[in-house]
Design an enzyme around this catalytic site. Structure first.
Site, PDB file in Angstrom:
ATOM      1  N   ARG A 260       0.836  -1.198   0.000  1.00 35.22           N
ATOM      2  CA  ARG A 260       0.000   0.000   0.000  1.00 35.22           C
ATOM      3  C   ARG A 260       0.872   1.248   0.000  1.00 35.22           C
ATOM      4  O   ARG A 260       1.862   1.318   0.728  1.00 35.22           O
ATOM      5  CB  ARG A 260      -0.913  -0.007   1.229  1.00 35.22           C
ATOM      6  N   ARG A 275       1.132   1.529   9.947  1.00 34.17           N
ATOM      7  CA  ARG A 275       0.934   1.815   8.532  1.00 34.17           C
ATOM      8  C   ARG A 275       2.252   1.611   7.806  1.00 34.17           C
ATOM      9  O   ARG A 275       3.159   2.424   7.945  1.00 34.17           O
ATOM     10  CB  ARG A 275       0.469   3.254   8.339  1.00 34.17           C
ATOM     11  N   GLU A 349      -7.292  -0.825  14.547  1.00 32.73           N
ATOM     12  CA  GLU A 349      -7.910  -1.835  13.682  1.00 32.73           C
ATOM     13  C   GLU A 349      -6.941  -2.968  13.349  1.00 32.73           C
ATOM     14  O   GLU A 349      -5.818  -2.727  12.920  1.00 32.73           O
ATOM     15  CB  GLU A 349      -8.384  -1.153  12.395  1.00 32.73           C
ATOM     16  N   SER A 352     -10.936  -6.645   9.424  1.00 32.43           N
ATOM     17  CA  SER A 352     -12.082  -5.988   8.825  1.00 32.43           C
ATOM     18  C   SER A 352     -12.812  -7.023   7.989  1.00 32.43           C
ATOM     19  O   SER A 352     -12.202  -7.704   7.173  1.00 32.43           O
ATOM     20  CB  SER A 352     -11.591  -4.841   7.953  1.00 32.43           C
ATOM     21  N   ARG A 390       0.052  -5.787  12.094  1.00 32.80           N
ATOM     22  CA  ARG A 390      -0.762  -5.204  13.169  1.00 32.80           C
ATOM     23  C   ARG A 390      -0.947  -6.181  14.317  1.00 32.80           C
ATOM     24  O   ARG A 390      -1.000  -5.779  15.481  1.00 32.80           O
ATOM     25  CB  ARG A 390      -2.107  -4.748  12.613  1.00 32.80           C
TER      26      ARG A 390
END
Length: 428
Positions: A260, A275, A349, A352, A390
């Site tokens: 990403r 991130r 988070e 998801s 994460r």
RNA sequence: GGAGAGAUGGCUGAGUCCGGUUUAAGGCGCUCGACUCGAAAUCGAGAAAGGUCGAAAGAUCUUCGGGGGUUCGAAUCCCUCUCUCUCCGCCA
């Protein structure tokens, strides 16, 4: 994307849904273009029917004059159809572009709201971890343990890249194996997918390879991009295919690297591993009949919960509000793990899960044939099993001891042959 | 990377040289019916996907790997891309 006929029939609801989701899309323009498209197709079909008739007449025995007459007529028809076809193509192009911007409809029970502040907390597992010392964040912990090297990542690949080192590598593999093993027991078929995919597949999944908000790395001089999630490759896997009803639901697991660009995403809460430009992830993906997708979303969420409960990491389960859904999702649940080192302790988070109903299937042309022999668009769902980077934040920060060592969660110990990570003894 | 051969419906497979009589043959599998106590075998029939118009019946168009072109007309001719197979080279 949404069905054109549905948009025309329910234009007001579609407009309201765009407002709820905080997305600007010109629904009226889509409706008008769709009508223009219909009449152009009708006109073009009429001309083509005449062309076909004319060509059929040419097969019979004819005099020279008759032949010349038919050829002349055919030429005229052809000129007409070419003109009409060009018009139709330009309408289609504009229409597709605008249609793609309209988000999926929303589950009636999803909370309404502009951003994540309106998300609903559904469940809380354990209380935030308490320490009798000042907890460190994962960046410090990882550095002291010598399992995480951001400086090396920056040197070799740039900021927001990192090296995993030593026991960190074992921890990553343990998490992956734990997730894969859990998913096998739940009936998921395991896949390692390509880390690159064609742009058409990205688009079909709802990612925009070259848009202004592109999160995607594209490969120069090719039609390929690095995937942001295995959802892309697992959705593309069955594009253009028709399932038999008896083969549904189909549950897939995909292990891949994820890339990403994270353009403009800086600041405290995206520190360290939170991130990054590249991470490993095991993703769940499901194909279901429309009537089963609600239940499948619950199933995906329950797998995610089980994984974090067996890791014994405090988390909360939230249902995302309309403004936080993203284009393809009809309904979405996130798991947010407690991260003691994040802004002095906050939920972040880690998974998801989304029900995309037929939104992706329509773009990717994936259908199923029901027992009544009718074929319909299938429903697709996706959910994170483990996003390794994460998950590692949550483990390091929640399981840290005063001396900076990390107790390994029980379920991972067999996969690592270790039950504690301790800082290396420095040689003098 | 080099040379060659291919891609046709659910599968298999003809048609492509030489454009129009193909409504894409034949076979397998599938569905329904007949026969049968039932099944097999046999016989008969049926069956692709999608778009547009239509309340429906139906009409019509598109699709022979993708895109473009030639032509009154393309599975068939031309260009281009993708993928598959065989051989060679290189390689973890």
């Amino acid at each position: 994307m949404l069905d054109l006929k549905f948009i025309i029939k329910n234009a007001e609801e579609v407009k309201k849904n765009c407002l709820d989701r905080n997305i600007s899309a010109d629904v009226n323009a889509v409706v008008n273009l769709a009508k223009e498209r219909s009449s152009l197709i009708s006109e073009l079909d009429d001309i083509r029917a005449k062309q076909n008739q004319n060509a059929k007449l040419m097969k019979s025995k004819l005099t020279e004059d008759e032949r010349a007459e038919l050829i002349k007529k055919g030429s005229a028809l052809k000129a007409e159809s070419v003109k009409k076809d060009e018009l139709l193509k330009s309408v289609n192009l504009r229409l597709k572009d605008m249609q793609a911007k309209i988000p999926n409809m929303t589950h009636p029970n999803a909370p309404r709201g502009k951003d994540e502040d309106s998300n609903n907390v559904k469940y809380i597992f354990k209380h935030p971890t308490e320490f009798d010392f000042t907890p460190q964040d994962h960046v410090e912990l990882g550095k002291k343990l010598d399992i995480l090297d951001f400086d090396a990542g920056a040197k070799v690949s740039g900021q927001k890249f990192y090296f995993m080192k030593g026991d960190g590598v074992l921890l990553e593999q343990a998490l992956i194996n734990f997730a894969l093993k859990t998913l096998i027991s739940k009936g998921f078929i395991l896949h390692i997918t390509p880390d690159l995919a064609k742009n058409s597949v990205l688009f079909g999944t709802g990612f925009n390879p070259r848009g202004s908000e592109a999160q995607i790395y594209s490969i120069e001089n090719t039609d390929l991009s690095l995937i942001a999630t295995a959802e892309i490759t697992l959705a593309g896997l069955y594009s253009g295919e028709i399932f038999q009803e008896k083969d549904l639901p189909l549950k897939l697991a995909g292990y891949s690297h994820c890339f990403r660009t994270e353009a403009g995403a800086y600041g405290k809460s995206s520190k360290g591993l939170y991130r990054v430009h590249q991470f490993s992830k095991v993703e769940m993906f499901a194909y279901t009949r429309p009537e089963d997708s609600d239940a499948m979303l619950d199933e995906l969420v329950s797998v995610e919960r089980e994984i974090f409960e067996r890791l014994e990491i405090p988390y909360r389960l939230v249902e995302c509000c309309t403004g936080d859904l993203g284009g393809p999702a009809y309904r979405k649940y996130d798991i947010e793990a407690w991260m003691p080192g994040r802004d002095g302790g906050s939920y972040g988070e880690v998974t998801s899960a989304s029900n995309c109903t037929d939104y992706q299937a329509r773009r990717l042309n994936i259908k199923y044939k029901s027992s009544s022999k009718e074929s319909n668009f299938i429903h697709t769902l996706n959910g994170t099993a483990i996003a390794v980077s994460r998950a590692i934040i949550a483990i390091l920060e929640n399981y840290q001891q005063k001396d900076g060592s990390i107790i390994i969660p029980k379920v991972l110990r067999n996969f690592m042959d270790k039950d504690i990570l301790t800082p290396p003894v420095k040689s003098k």
